[in-house]
Design an enzyme around this catalytic site. Structure first.
Site, PDB file in Angstrom:
ATOM      1  N   SER A  12      38.489 -23.320  -2.124  1.00 57.43           N
ATOM      2  CA  SER A  12      37.829 -24.401  -1.645  1.00 57.43           C
ATOM      3  C   SER A  12      38.328 -25.870  -1.724  1.00 57.43           C
ATOM      4  CB  SER A  12      36.194 -24.392  -2.263  1.00 57.43           C
ATOM      5  OG  SER A  12      36.255 -24.208  -3.872  1.00 57.43           O
ATOM      6  N   GLU A  14      37.286 -30.155  -2.137  1.00 56.66           N
ATOM      7  CA  GLU A  14      36.197 -31.000  -2.583  1.00 56.66           C
ATOM      8  C   GLU A  14      36.682 -32.578  -2.087  1.00 56.66           C
ATOM      9  OE1 GLU A  14      34.385 -31.037  -6.422  1.00 56.66           O
ATOM     10  OE2 GLU A  14      34.637 -33.333  -6.672  1.00 56.66           O
ATOM     11  N   ASP A 106      27.062 -38.149 -14.414  1.00 58.97           N
ATOM     12  CA  ASP A 106      27.481 -38.997 -15.387  1.00 58.97           C
ATOM     13  C   ASP A 106      26.514 -39.970 -15.444  1.00 58.97           C
ATOM     14  OD1 ASP A 106      29.848 -37.579 -16.157  1.00 58.97           O
ATOM     15  OD2 ASP A 106      30.907 -38.440 -14.641  1.00 58.97           O
ATOM     16  N   PHE A 213      41.238 -41.330 -14.678  1.00 60.27           N
ATOM     17  CA  PHE A 213      40.057 -40.349 -14.595  1.00 60.27           C
ATOM     18  C   PHE A 213      40.017 -39.493 -15.982  1.00 60.27           C
ATOM     19  CE2 PHE A 213      40.849 -39.933  -9.768  1.00 60.27           C
ATOM     20  CZ  PHE A 213      39.749 -41.282  -9.473  1.00 60.27           C
ATOM     21  N   HIS A 263      39.720 -24.305  -6.849  1.00 63.11           N
ATOM     22  CA  HIS A 263      39.055 -25.195  -6.044  1.00 63.11           C
ATOM     23  C   HIS A 263      39.768 -26.631  -6.130  1.00 63.11           C
ATOM     24  CE1 HIS A 263      35.286 -27.665  -4.863  1.00 63.11           C
ATOM     25  NE2 HIS A 263      35.792 -28.454  -5.967  1.00 63.11           N
TER      26      HIS A 263
END
Length: 287
Positions: A12, A14, A106, A213, A263
């Site tokens: 998959s 994102e 978050d 990140f 993913h």
């Protein structure tokens, strides 16, 4: 890892909702390219309190109607009410969507309480209560421990609550240590958790962005990788070449040792993911 070997292997990708028409056009090019790889689904992120709700829906429907690939919108607990969630779920059902990524999300800076739903297990339970088995529900998992969890054991207990609330499978936070993933899965199995736990993969293309990140979400960049990336300075070609090699090798290890797929966090780019896919010898091959 034995229970993971029983699951069908799935892939998959994102995306995040674009902020402009130009961004939307570029994203359309990206998912058009990646659709050729025949993933199980494309997921689309969702801002805190529904801050990208309209763009998430628009992007998801575009993918759902034109890509030939299932689309999975993210849903976040943050600053959301039951009535808002009920309305969103109805919209998704009315448009034929059958896959959701359910997350706590978050907390924005300055916000102390998330809203009516405090934790992802409460959101999963609500979706199941409202819609039964209509949706396949993905939840998050943290091989290196959620940054706000008081301990690794408490983090596992929280994950188990999401599974018991009705999650079908999980996607992990990205990582660069396959050992962390395998240890996490083994710990889950010892706790009676047997749903598919799919590794989340972040290609390395920009070290400064990745470091930012990672510091925010608690994802560990191993020291040897950090030092190599730092040594490349502003040489983006060298960073990308090294990153492609490192991530491809890790993905190869994950798949060979039994992970139920991958993913990819694409950052709305097809190139880095396609290169890793080609290195892994997966089919079909990118054009």
């Amino acid at each position: 890892m034995k229970s993971q070997l029983r699951h069908e292997r799935t892939f998959s990708f994102e995306f995040f909702p674009p902020k402009s028409e130009e961004g939307a056009a570029k994203l359309r090019e990206t998912w058009t390219r990646l659709a050729r790889l025949e993933p199980r689904f494309f997921s689309v992120t969702y801002g805190a309190g529904g801050s990208t709700q309209a763009r998430t829906l628009e992007t998801v429907l575009d993918i759902h109607q034109h890509s030939g690939i299932a689309a999975a919108p993210h849903l976040s607990c943050i600053d959301s009410t039951a009535e808002q969630m009920r309305s969103i779920l109805k919209t998704y059902m009315d448009n034929g969507l059958r896959h959701i990524v359910a997350l706590r999300g978050d907390l924005p800076s300055g916000m102390r309480e998330p809203g009516e739903f405090r934790y992802a297990n409460e959101l999963v339970e609500f979706i199941r209560r409202e819609t039964g088995d209509h949706f396949t529900l993905e939840v998050a998992a943290y091989p290196e421990c959620h940054p706000q969890a008081p301990s690794a054991f408490k983090d596992l207990e929280n994950f188990k609550r999401k599974v018991e609330a009705g999650a079908d499978s999980a996607i992990t936070q990205y990582f660069y240590s396959a050992d962390a993933y395998f240890r996490f899965v083994d710990d889950c199995e010892r706790m009676g958790i047997h749903i598919p736990i799919v590794p989340g993969i972040m290609p390395i293309t920009n070290y400064k962005q990745l470091a930012r990140f990672s510091d925010a979400c608690g994802a560990e960049i191993p020291r040897w990788i950090r030092k190599r990336l730092e040594a490349y300075g502003d040489d983006l070609d060298a960073i990308r070449a090294f990153g492609e090699e490192v991530v491809s090798r890790m993905c190869d290890q994950l798949l060979h040792e039994g992970s139920p797929g991958l993913h990819f966090y694409t950052m709305n780019q097809a190139g880095p993911v396609s290169a890793i896919w080609k290195n892994l010898g997966l089919t079909p091959q990118p054009e």
